[in-house]
Design an enzyme around this catalytic site. Structure first.
Site, PDB file in Angstrom:
ATOM      1  N   THR A 134      39.709  41.319  53.885  1.00 21.51           N
ATOM      2  CA  THR A 134      38.982  41.064  52.639  1.00 21.51           C
ATOM      3  C   THR A 134      39.895  41.276  51.438  1.00 21.51           C
ATOM      4  O   THR A 134      40.805  42.108  51.476  1.00 21.51           O
ATOM      5  CB  THR A 134      37.752  41.975  52.509  1.00 21.51           C
ATOM      6  OG1 THR A 134      38.176  43.341  52.498  1.00 21.51           O
ATOM      7  CG2 THR A 134      36.810  41.764  53.684  1.00 21.51           C
ATOM      8  N   PRO A 135      39.674  40.532  50.347  1.00 14.27           N
ATOM      9  CA  PRO A 135      40.571  40.610  49.188  1.00 14.27           C
ATOM     10  C   PRO A 135      40.428  41.916  48.428  1.00 14.27           C
ATOM     11  O   PRO A 135      39.347  42.510  48.361  1.00 14.27           O
ATOM     12  CB  PRO A 135      40.135  39.418  48.326  1.00 14.27           C
ATOM     13  CG  PRO A 135      38.720  39.156  48.723  1.00 14.27           C
ATOM     14  CD  PRO A 135      38.620  39.517  50.169  1.00 14.27           C
ATOM     15  N   GLY A 182      12.051  20.642  16.522  1.00 15.23           N
ATOM     16  CA  GLY A 182      12.035  19.473  15.647  1.00 15.23           C
ATOM     17  C   GLY A 182      11.826  18.168  16.372  1.00 15.23           C
ATOM     18  O   GLY A 182      11.834  17.098  15.747  1.00 15.23           O
ATOM     19  N   SER A 242      11.046  25.766  25.744  1.00 21.69           N
ATOM     20  CA  SER A 242      11.263  26.096  27.166  1.00 21.69           C
ATOM     21  C   SER A 242      12.556  25.453  27.667  1.00 21.69           C
ATOM     22  O   SER A 242      12.528  24.508  28.450  1.00 21.69           O
ATOM     23  CB  SER A 242      10.072  25.659  28.017  1.00 21.69           C
ATOM     24  OG  SER A 242       9.686  24.327  27.781  1.00 21.69           O
ATOM     25  N   LYS A 276      46.669  45.249  53.400  1.00 25.99           N
ATOM     26  CA  LYS A 276      45.619  44.913  54.360  1.00 25.99           C
ATOM     27  C   LYS A 276      46.048  43.785  55.296  1.00 25.99           C
ATOM     28  O   LYS A 276      45.909  43.888  56.511  1.00 25.99           O
ATOM     29  CB  LYS A 276      44.344  44.528  53.593  1.00 25.99           C
ATOM     30  CG  LYS A 276      43.777  45.666  52.751  1.00 25.99           C
ATOM     31  CD  LYS A 276      42.567  45.246  51.954  1.00 25.99           C
ATOM     32  CE  LYS A 276      42.920  44.287  50.835  1.00 25.99           C
ATOM     33  NZ  LYS A 276      43.806  44.893  49.825  1.00 25.99           N
ATOM     34  N   SER A 277      46.553  42.700  54.740  1.00 27.31           N
ATOM     35  CA  SER A 277      46.954  41.561  55.569  1.00 27.31           C
ATOM     36  C   SER A 277      48.123  41.932  56.475  1.00 27.31           C
ATOM     37  O   SER A 277      48.188  41.508  57.633  1.00 27.31           O
ATOM     38  CB  SER A 277      47.337  40.372  54.673  1.00 27.31           C
ATOM     39  OG  SER A 277      46.240  39.969  53.881  1.00 27.31           O
TER      40      SER A 277
END
Length: 640
Positions: free
Chosen positions: A120-121, A480, A551, A46-47
């Protein structure tokens, strides 16, 4: 006389240069713009292809070329020849590994068109970066190494390009020089890809044999492929149609980015027109509110316009004072988009941490920002076989379909009809990392058919009858720590003061409404969501609600806070060190967790996120439960 002639000659030369510059700028200004990406599997070239396009279009200066030649000898992968990939692989890590990691954008132009290309990678680890590059592209060049054929990442990137709505696809079978320009191998790859493309709904693409390194069929037809009669890559890029004109035929849509109020006499709403056209006098509707008006002015930096079209950034003024702010959408009055808060979506998960079902994430759609929760995926897509797989969550690079709910209605259109109002990202509320990209399919019927029923007795009236102000006292802390004990003491004190209360205890609710939930991270989140909804209903009834739950996650405590009016949620942190809570271990839970008999136990193999800024903090090492309760009562009184 000769001096005058020389000056005249200089003036004439300068005038000609100025004319040439003006002519060049005028011609350049009216060229169309094509945004495209290169994608595919790792090391498919690509590159190198982009570097070749820059080189062949004469977009490299002499000093850049000299630096490229030097870098090619030092860190290149092509021996002593020019390594075109180095033009776009700018990161040191990229050059060291010979791969693309980040998205690299490059601009270049020809006589016919301007281009912005995103490199793009190809690595699966960086698929999220490919989605980023594809989100604004009009065309995708999908590269395939002629030696390797169609790979998993080829399929994934093709599926993503199709999902994002890229209509123009080029199948560039690269490195033909390494297979001797074998037509049979090329034909086999095209046939294999054609079968896959058909299975995911891609109806058309343009295949071509190329060599980014040697330059075959990049700008000029190659003598090495006499059997190929199609266009070169550059010819195709210069002539492919761009769909800007199509956007102008659609109804008006403009997401408001900014309310422009430079003085008391002017109020306008700025943004880029996503689709349609608008003129002064046109009837518009502002969503999600639904108020209508007409356009009085269309303002730009230079002057007012008689008409604005898709792609232009403008400021619109109305003839009426109606509610409109950032996040609103200005639309044609007779053809507005939809408004809803529940959707079916496709998600591309882009974070190392998996999707947590029920957790609240920020959803950003255009200029709209809302809180959203994702339900358990309906299915996950296997990009190799297109099979729908059962899934409880989504991991990195997974693609799945799931239902999503927002905390308030948003303006949208299905992604297939409008990318701006149908595409969104999800953002983690704690880290601010983008965790997913998604597309909206449609609004769920229940979102349209279920309406809020107004009642005459307000929540304020319910509280007034009890001579108090509704509150939710949210006790949080480790198992606890003493939450239930202290909450019980506080409730007894409030009862002596003739206050109307109810205590929701973590263990007690799991005997009833939450008995179907376990202790996985997703179940803990759902546990708190349900308790939050119950606490909200009780607060609507005018009660002072006390909740005693571990929570453990800040995001869920913030979710409950957001359900209630400002000031009604009081977070009480029962601060007890882990070693103290474990030493108490009245229920023997820590012992079981340490032995491995109790999984997902908070503080041992599941995290606890302490409040950052609790309204009240009590330290049970320094205070007895009675002292802690007295301290809390002093903080929350008077209750009116």
């Amino acid at each position: 006389m000769s001096t005058l002639n020389t000056k005249d000659s200089v003036y004439q030369t300068e005038a000609l240069i100025a004319e040439d510059i003006d002519a060049y700028l005028a011609a350049h200004q009216h060229k169309t713009m094509l945004r495209f990406i290169t994608c595919g599997s790792v090391d498919d070239g690509k590159s190198t292809l982009i570097g070749r396009l820059l080189y062949d279009s004469k977009m490299i200066f002499e000093d850049q070329l000299a630096a490229l030649e030097a870098d090619s000898k030092r860190v290149g992968t092509q021996g002593q020849e020019i390594d075109f990939a180095l033009l776009v692989d700018g990161l040191a890590a990229e050059r060291e590994q010979g791969i693309t990691i980040d998205v690299a954008y490059r601009f270049f132009g020809t006589e016919k068109r301007k281009f912005i290309v995103a490199d793009t990678p190809g690595h699966e680890q960086y698929t999220r970066n490919m989605v980023t590059g594809a989100s604004t592209a009009d065309l995708a060049v999908i590269l395939i190494d002629a030696r390797k054929g169609v790979l998993t990442q080829t399929r994934r990137h093709s599926y993503l390009a199709h999902l994002i709505g890229i209509k123009n696809l080029v199948l560039a079978v690269n490195k033909m020089d390494l297979v001797g320009y074998d037509q049979a191998k090329y034909d086999a790859i095209v046939a294999d890809y054609t079968a896959f493309a058909k299975s995911i709904g891609i109806t058309a693409f343009t295949p071509m044999p190329i060599s980014g390194f040697k330059g075959d069929n990049i700008t000029d037809p190659s003598e090495n492929t006499p059997w190929y009669s199609g266009p070169t890559l550059m010819q195709h890029l210069e002539t492919v149609e761009v769909g800007i004109a199509t956007d102008q035929t659609k109804p008006l849509r403009m997401a408001v980015q900014w309310v422009n109020r430079p003085n008391l006499d002017f109020r306008g709403f700025s943004g880029q027109i996503n689709s349609g056209t608008v003129k002064p006098g046109d009837a518009i509707r502002v969503l999600p509110g639904g108020k209508t008006s007409t356009i009085s002015r269309i303002t730009t930096l230079g002057a007012d316009l008689d008409e604005a079209v898709a792609g232009q950034s403008v400021t619109l003024s109305f003839n009426d004072e109606i509610d409109c702010s950032r996040g609103s959408v200005i639309a044609a009055a007779d053809a507005p988009p939809e408004v809803s808060d529940q959707f079916e979506t496709t998600l591309v998960w882009m974070d190392d941490e998996p999707l947590i079902v029920g957790r609240a994430y920020w959803l950003k759609l255009g200029t709209q920002l809302v809180s959203a929760t994702v339900q358990q995926p309906k299915y996950q897509v296997n990009v190799n076989t297109m099979e729908h797989l059962a899934a409880k969550t989504l991991e990195l690079n997974a693609i799945g379909v799931a239902e999503l709910t927002t905390d308030r209605p948003i303006v949208f259109e299905p992604y297939a009809e409008n990318h701006t109002l149908g595409g969104f990202i999800l953002i983690d509320k704690i880290t601010n990392a983008t965790v997913a990209a998604g597309t909206l399919h449609f609004s769920l019927r229940r979102a349209q058919n279920v309406h809020w029923q107004a009642t005459d007795i307000s929540r304020e009236a319910h509280a007034s009858l009890k001579n108090q102000k509704a509150k939710v006292l949210w006790f949080t802390g480790l198992s606890g720590s003493g939450k239930s004990t202290i909450a019980n003491e506080v409730e007894k004190s409030l009862a002596l003061m003739n206050r109307h209360t109810f205590l929701l205890d973590g263990d007690n609710v799991r005997h009833g409404i939450n008995k179907d939930l376990g202790f996985t991270e997703a179940d803990r989140i759902e546990n708190i969501r349900r308790v939050g909804e119950i606490a909200k209903l009780m607060a609507d009834a005018g009660l002072i609600v006390l909740t005693a739950f571990i929570s453990p996650f800040r995001a869920e405590r913030d979710m409950v806070r957001a359900m209630l009016p400002e000031g009604e949620f009081v977070e009480i942190f029962v601060d007890t060190p882990l070693e103290v809570a474990e030493a108490r271990d009245a229920k023997g839970l820590y012992k079981k967790a340490r032995a491995g008999d109790l999984k997902n136990f908070t503080g041992i193999d599941s995290p606890y996120e302490p409040p950052l800024q609790p309204q009240i903090r009590v330290n049970t090492v320094e205070m007895t439960p009675a002292e802690a309760a007295e301290f809390i009562i002093r903080q929350i009184m008077p209750l009116k």
